[in-house]
Design a protein around this motif. Structure first.
Motif, PDB file in Angstrom:
ATOM      1  N   SER A  18     -15.792  11.741  -6.582  1.00  0.00           N
ATOM      2  CA  SER A  18     -14.381  12.068  -6.367  1.00  0.00           C
ATOM      3  C   SER A  18     -13.749  11.084  -5.384  1.00  0.00           C
ATOM      4  O   SER A  18     -14.434  10.460  -4.583  1.00  0.00           O
ATOM      5  N   PHE A  19     -12.445  10.942  -5.467  1.00  0.00           N
ATOM      6  CA  PHE A  19     -11.707  10.064  -4.566  1.00  0.00           C
ATOM      7  C   PHE A  19     -10.271  10.551  -4.438  1.00  0.00           C
ATOM      8  O   PHE A  19      -9.776  11.295  -5.281  1.00  0.00           O
ATOM      9  N   THR A  20      -9.643  10.125  -3.360  1.00  0.00           N
ATOM     10  CA  THR A  20      -8.233  10.428  -3.105  1.00  0.00           C
ATOM     11  C   THR A  20      -7.510   9.121  -2.872  1.00  0.00           C
ATOM     12  O   THR A  20      -7.992   8.261  -2.130  1.00  0.00           O
ATOM     13  N   LEU A  21      -6.362   8.951  -3.513  1.00  0.00           N
ATOM     14  CA  LEU A  21      -5.506   7.794  -3.283  1.00  0.00           C
ATOM     15  C   LEU A  21      -4.189   8.286  -2.708  1.00  0.00           C
ATOM     16  O   LEU A  21      -3.674   9.331  -3.130  1.00  0.00           O
ATOM     17  N   LEU A  22      -3.649   7.546  -1.768  1.00  0.00           N
ATOM     18  CA  LEU A  22      -2.376   7.886  -1.142  1.00  0.00           C
ATOM     19  C   LEU A  22      -1.336   6.835  -1.465  1.00  0.00           C
ATOM     20  O   LEU A  22      -1.639   5.643  -1.495  1.00  0.00           O
TER      21      LEU A  22
ATOM     22  N   VAL B  12      -0.277   1.776  -2.571  1.00  0.00           N
ATOM     23  CA  VAL B  12      -1.212   2.826  -2.963  1.00  0.00           C
ATOM     24  C   VAL B  12      -2.555   2.477  -2.348  1.00  0.00           C
ATOM     25  O   VAL B  12      -3.137   1.455  -2.651  1.00  0.00           O
ATOM     26  N   SER B  13      -3.020   3.317  -1.438  1.00  0.00           N
ATOM     27  CA  SER B  13      -4.210   3.013  -0.645  1.00  0.00           C
ATOM     28  C   SER B  13      -5.239   4.122  -0.740  1.00  0.00           C
ATOM     29  O   SER B  13      -4.891   5.272  -0.919  1.00  0.00           O
ATOM     30  N   PRO B  14      -6.528   3.754  -0.560  1.00  0.00           N
ATOM     31  CA  PRO B  14      -7.540   4.804  -0.429  1.00  0.00           C
ATOM     32  C   PRO B  14      -7.251   5.628   0.811  1.00  0.00           C
ATOM     33  O   PRO B  14      -6.711   5.129   1.786  1.00  0.00           O
ATOM     34  N   ALA B  15      -7.614   6.874   0.806  1.00  0.00           N
ATOM     35  CA  ALA B  15      -7.277   7.804   1.889  1.00  0.00           C
ATOM     36  C   ALA B  15      -7.648   7.335   3.285  1.00  0.00           C
ATOM     37  O   ALA B  15      -6.857   7.491   4.199  1.00  0.00           O
TER      38      ALA B  15
ATOM     39  N   PHE C  32       0.019  11.677  -3.372  1.00  0.00           N
ATOM     40  CA  PHE C  32      -1.432  11.515  -3.428  1.00  0.00           C
ATOM     41  C   PHE C  32      -1.954  11.964  -4.779  1.00  0.00           C
ATOM     42  O   PHE C  32      -1.291  12.706  -5.506  1.00  0.00           O
ATOM     43  N   ILE C  33      -3.151  11.501  -5.098  1.00  0.00           N
ATOM     44  CA  ILE C  33      -3.848  11.943  -6.300  1.00  0.00           C
ATOM     45  C   ILE C  33      -5.315  12.116  -5.936  1.00  0.00           C
ATOM     46  O   ILE C  33      -5.868  11.323  -5.169  1.00  0.00           O
ATOM     47  N   VAL C  34      -5.925  13.169  -6.450  1.00  0.00           N
ATOM     48  CA  VAL C  34      -7.351  13.423  -6.276  1.00  0.00           C
ATOM     49  C   VAL C  34      -7.947  13.436  -7.679  1.00  0.00           C
ATOM     50  O   VAL C  34      -7.456  14.142  -8.564  1.00  0.00           O
TER      51      VAL C  34
ATOM     52  N   THR D  72      -5.694  16.861  -8.971  1.00  0.00           N
ATOM     53  CA  THR D  72      -4.317  17.158  -8.591  1.00  0.00           C
ATOM     54  C   THR D  72      -3.573  15.869  -8.282  1.00  0.00           C
ATOM     55  O   THR D  72      -4.182  14.861  -7.910  1.00  0.00           O
ATOM     56  N   ILE D  73      -2.281  15.911  -8.457  1.00  0.00           N
ATOM     57  CA  ILE D  73      -1.390  14.815  -8.096  1.00  0.00           C
ATOM     58  C   ILE D  73      -0.117  15.448  -7.571  1.00  0.00           C
ATOM     59  O   ILE D  73       0.346  16.462  -8.117  1.00  0.00           O
ATOM     60  N   ASP D  74       0.438  14.882  -6.504  1.00  0.00           N
ATOM     61  CA  ASP D  74       1.690  15.418  -5.963  1.00  0.00           C
ATOM     62  C   ASP D  74       2.464  14.291  -5.286  1.00  0.00           C
ATOM     63  O   ASP D  74       1.865  13.393  -4.676  1.00  0.00           O
ATOM     64  N   VAL D  75       3.758  14.346  -5.416  1.00  0.00           N
ATOM     65  CA  VAL D  75       4.672  13.388  -4.795  1.00  0.00           C
ATOM     66  C   VAL D  75       5.728  14.193  -4.053  1.00  0.00           C
ATOM     67  O   VAL D  75       6.252  15.171  -4.595  1.00  0.00           O
ATOM     68  N   VAL D  76       6.031  13.807  -2.808  1.00  0.00           N
ATOM     69  CA  VAL D  76       7.050  14.523  -2.044  1.00  0.00           C
ATOM     70  C   VAL D  76       8.380  14.434  -2.779  1.00  0.00           C
ATOM     71  O   VAL D  76       8.668  13.453  -3.460  1.00  0.00           O
TER      72      VAL D  76
END
Length: 150
Positions: A6-10, A29-32, A47-49, A62-66
């Motif tokens: 698993s990974f998270t990108l911001l 777009v950067s790694p967490a 972010f996206i996980v 999950t993915i979410d954008v403010v």
């Protein structure tokens, strides 16, 4: 909880300036871990996980954008970055779930080449069904390579 593969990108943006309606730099777009290391002046725009499964299938958890950064390409950048990372991890396809009544998410995913493959009845705690969408990564890579081969 951290799961194998698993990974998270911001997606990071600068502090909003006076009169600004959102992040100034939506293309970062950067790694967490980068946010703590060298991004002290940035705000998280989204972010996206995701995870690479053992069966060579990726999964967007999950993915979410403010809200201030929506409709500006942040979600597309996050999704594309995750797809690249999953492709590099030898994933052949990606799956994700979204609520049947989330019209904006369905439109977003279909714009990015995802297709509905099945329904999970009463998937969410409020009883709403989920649609499972999938995107083939192998066919996309083969198309990309054939364009460069000409």
């Amino acid at each position: 909880m951290r799961r194998r593969g698993s990974f998270t990108l911001l997606a990071l943006g600068d502090e909003p300036k006076t009169g600004s309606s959102g992040p100034a730099d939506k293309r970062d777009v950067s790694p967490a871990p980068a946010i703590a290391a060298d991004r002290g002046d940035s705000l998280v725009a989204g972010f996206i996980v995701a995870e690479a499964g053992r069966d060579r299938a990726g999964h967007v958890i999950t993915i979410d954008v403010v809200s201030a950064a929506r409709r500006s390409g942040v979600g597309s950048l996050l999704l594309q970055a995750a797809e690249c990372r999953l492709r590099d991890a030898a994933c052949r396809s990606i799956e994700l779930e979204t609520a049947v009544d989330n019209v904006s998410a369905l439109s977003f995913y279909k714009r990015h080449g995802y297709v509905v493959i099945r329904t999970f009845p009463r998937y969410y705690s409020n009883g709403v069904d989920a649609l499972v969408l999938e995107k083939d990564l192998i066919g996309i890579e083969q198309q990309r390579q054939s364009r460069f081969a000409l």
